[in-house]
Design an enzyme around this catalytic site. Structure first.
Site, PDB file in Angstrom:
ATOM      1  CB  SER A  99      14.694 -18.949  78.485  1.00 22.23           C
ATOM      2  OG  SER A  99      15.874 -19.534  77.956  1.00 22.23           O
ATOM      3  CE1 TYR A 135      16.839 -14.016  78.630  1.00 24.96           C
ATOM      4  CE2 TYR A 135      17.774 -16.208  78.914  1.00 24.96           C
ATOM      5  CZ  TYR A 135      16.913 -15.347  78.258  1.00 24.96           C
ATOM      6  OH  TYR A 135      16.110 -15.824  77.246  1.00 24.96           O
TER       7      TYR A 135
HETATM    8  N1  LIG Z   1      16.661 -16.565  70.767  1.00 23.65           N
HETATM    9  C1  LIG Z   1      16.756 -17.519  71.688  1.00 23.65           C
HETATM   10  O1  LIG Z   1      17.592 -18.434  71.615  1.00 23.65           O
HETATM   11  C2  LIG Z   1      15.827 -17.528  72.865  1.00 23.65           C
HETATM   12  C3  LIG Z   1      15.756 -18.695  73.641  1.00 23.65           C
HETATM   13  C4  LIG Z   1      14.909 -18.716  74.736  1.00 23.65           C
HETATM   14  C5  LIG Z   1      14.144 -17.614  75.035  1.00 23.65           C
HETATM   15  N2  LIG Z   1      14.235 -16.491  74.277  1.00 23.65           N
HETATM   16  C6  LIG Z   1      13.408 -15.346  74.623  1.00 23.65           C
HETATM   17  O2  LIG Z   1      12.653 -14.980  73.487  1.00 23.65           O
HETATM   18  C7  LIG Z   1      12.465 -13.570  73.471  1.00 23.65           C
HETATM   19  C8  LIG Z   1      12.976 -12.994  72.171  1.00 23.65           C
HETATM   20  O3  LIG Z   1      14.297 -13.430  71.942  1.00 23.65           O
HETATM   21  P1  LIG Z   1      15.163 -12.802  70.760  1.00 23.65           P
HETATM   22  O4  LIG Z   1      16.249 -13.760  70.484  1.00 23.65           O
HETATM   23  O5  LIG Z   1      14.299 -12.353  69.665  1.00 23.65           O
HETATM   24  O6  LIG Z   1      15.755 -11.511  71.542  1.00 23.65           O
HETATM   25  P2  LIG Z   1      16.335 -10.122  71.015  1.00 23.65           P
HETATM   26  O7  LIG Z   1      17.232  -9.601  72.064  1.00 23.65           O
HETATM   27  O8  LIG Z   1      16.902 -10.301  69.631  1.00 23.65           O
HETATM   28  O9  LIG Z   1      15.059  -9.195  70.854  1.00 23.65           O
HETATM   29  C9  LIG Z   1      14.444  -8.606  71.970  1.00 23.65           C
HETATM   30  C10 LIG Z   1      13.623  -7.429  71.494  1.00 23.65           C
HETATM   31  O10 LIG Z   1      13.037  -6.825  72.650  1.00 23.65           O
HETATM   32  C11 LIG Z   1      13.216  -5.415  72.570  1.00 23.65           C
HETATM   33  N3  LIG Z   1      13.234  -4.850  73.915  1.00 23.65           N
HETATM   34  C12 LIG Z   1      14.227  -4.942  74.830  1.00 23.65           C
HETATM   35  N4  LIG Z   1      13.908  -4.258  75.935  1.00 23.65           N
HETATM   36  C13 LIG Z   1      12.680  -3.732  75.723  1.00 23.65           C
HETATM   37  C14 LIG Z   1      11.821  -2.919  76.501  1.00 23.65           C
HETATM   38  N5  LIG Z   1      12.193  -2.482  77.705  1.00 23.65           N
HETATM   39  N6  LIG Z   1      10.628  -2.563  75.990  1.00 23.65           N
HETATM   40  C15 LIG Z   1      10.255  -2.972  74.748  1.00 23.65           C
HETATM   41  N7  LIG Z   1      11.041  -3.734  73.950  1.00 23.65           N
HETATM   42  C16 LIG Z   1      12.233  -4.091  74.440  1.00 23.65           C
HETATM   43  C17 LIG Z   1      14.543  -5.253  71.866  1.00 23.65           C
HETATM   44  O11 LIG Z   1      14.695  -3.947  71.317  1.00 23.65           O
HETATM   45  C18 LIG Z   1      14.466  -6.356  70.814  1.00 23.65           C
HETATM   46  O12 LIG Z   1      13.807  -5.905  69.644  1.00 23.65           O
HETATM   47  C19 LIG Z   1      13.172 -13.043  74.704  1.00 23.65           C
HETATM   48  O13 LIG Z   1      12.241 -12.973  75.762  1.00 23.65           O
HETATM   49  C20 LIG Z   1      14.195 -14.109  74.993  1.00 23.65           C
HETATM   50  O14 LIG Z   1      14.550 -14.115  76.342  1.00 23.65           O
HETATM   51  C21 LIG Z   1      15.062 -16.428  73.204  1.00 23.65           C
END
Ligand SMILES: NC(=O)c1ccc[n+]([C@@H]2O[C@H](COP(=O)([O-])OP(=O)(O)OC[C@H]3O[C@@H](n4cnc5c(N)ncnc54)[C@H](O)[C@@H]3O)[C@@H](O)[C@H]2O)c1
Length: 257
Positions: free
Chosen positions: A150, A163
């Site tokens: 991230s 996080y």
């Molecule tokens: N959206 C952003 O702005 C952003 C920015 C930087 C990094 N990220 C990273 O990108 C990735 C996805 O982000 P997002 O916004 O789609 O997040 P989100 O929270 O919407 O989705 C995460 C998904 O992971 C699943 N999950 C959670 N715990 C789990 C487990 N133990 N086993 C299997 N599945 C599990 C959840 O059910 C969900 O479907 C994450 O790693 C997040 O940290 C997101």
């Protein structure tokens, strides 16, 4: 239609964890559009099934698998199910994380059980998935591991210290693992997305913070999941064979690390 390096990823088997929504859903759909078989690995069965169905209805190949990446047995069972069906795992995108459900708060107020769950899923879960795919990838002398870190770690964004701590760990993990797996034809890279706005509402970026982040970007518009797809497909392809141990920021030029 998605443009991808080297004429797509035909018949590659690509596990995307946390593919039931948000970025993971976009990655799973993109892999299928390029001809790969998307393994929709998700803790929430309904959401995973829905995404797999969505992919199939669009003419792609998908297999939903219920997994808790923080649980060793569950991860091993996922990889066994995939190799039993397809005989291989070519690509792993470690995307699942405890993220959109997090409540922002000073680090002194994070309950210890929440701290431990975030580290368990985001760090140990990523490790367990890498560990489980290492043998089948080594057996074929080819593999691509992509860890979703991230941009919040470059910014040092406050109020979700568990996080940012977890996402920082993925950088070191990617570098060291790249050295261990390079001789086997397996690359390991990390992507640092900027704040990306998906279909899922969350409290980790307020409207005021969103405007502030966009103002800091070289490309001043809100980041969407589609902005990350090209980098994921490149790192999953043959074209990136000599790129490993790297951390690639995709944030419209918000930060320069
Ligand atoms: N959206 C952003 O702005 C952003 C920015 C930087 C990094 N990220 C990273 O990108 C990735 C996805 O982000 P997002 O916004 O789609 O997040 P989100 O929270 O919407 O989705 C995460 C998904 O992971 C699943 N999950 C959670 N715990 C789990 C487990 N133990 N086993 C299997 N599945 C599990 C959840 O059910 C969900 O479907 C994450 O790693 C997040 O940290 C997101």
């Amino acid at each position: 239609m998605i443009e991808s390096p080297n004429g797509g990823l035909p018949d590659r088997v690509a596990i995307v964890t946390g593919a039931g929504q948000g970025l993971g859903r976009a990655f799973a759909r993109a892999f299928a559009e390029t001809g790969a078989i998307s393994i929709v690995a998700e803790i929430d069965k309904t959401r995973g099934d829905n995404v797999a169905r969505e992919i199939e209805q669009a003419g792609g190949q998908a297999m939903p698998v219920v997994v808790d990446i923080g649980d060793e047995k569950s991860v091993d069972a996922m990889v066994q199910a995939v190799t039993a069906k397809f005989g291989r795992v070519d690509i792993l995108v470690n995307n699942a994380a405890v993220f959109s459900t997090l409540k922002m708060r000073p680090f002194t107020e994070i309950p210890l059980d929440e701290w431990e769950r975030v580290l368990r899923v985001n760090i140990t879960g990523t490790y367990l998935c890498c560990r489980a795919v290492a043998a089948p990838m080594k057996a074929r002398g080819w593999g691509r591991i992509i860890n979703i870190s991230s941009g919040s770690i470059t910014l040092g964004r406050p109020n979700y210290l568990h996080y940012t701590t977890s996402k920082s760990a993925l950088i070191g993990m990617s570098r060291s693992m790249a050295r261990e797996l390079g001789p086997s034809g397996i690359t390991v890279n990390a992507i640092l997305p900027g704040a990306t706005f998906t279909e899922v509402p969350r409290e980790t970026v307020t409207e005021a913070q969103k405007a502030q982040l966009i103002a800091m970007q070289c490309v001043p518009r809100a980041q969407t999941p589609g902005d990350l797809v090209g980098t994921v497909l490149f790192l999953a392809s043959e074209s990136s064979a000599f790129v490993t141990g790297q951390s690639i920021t995709v944030d419209g030029g918000c930060t320069h690390s």
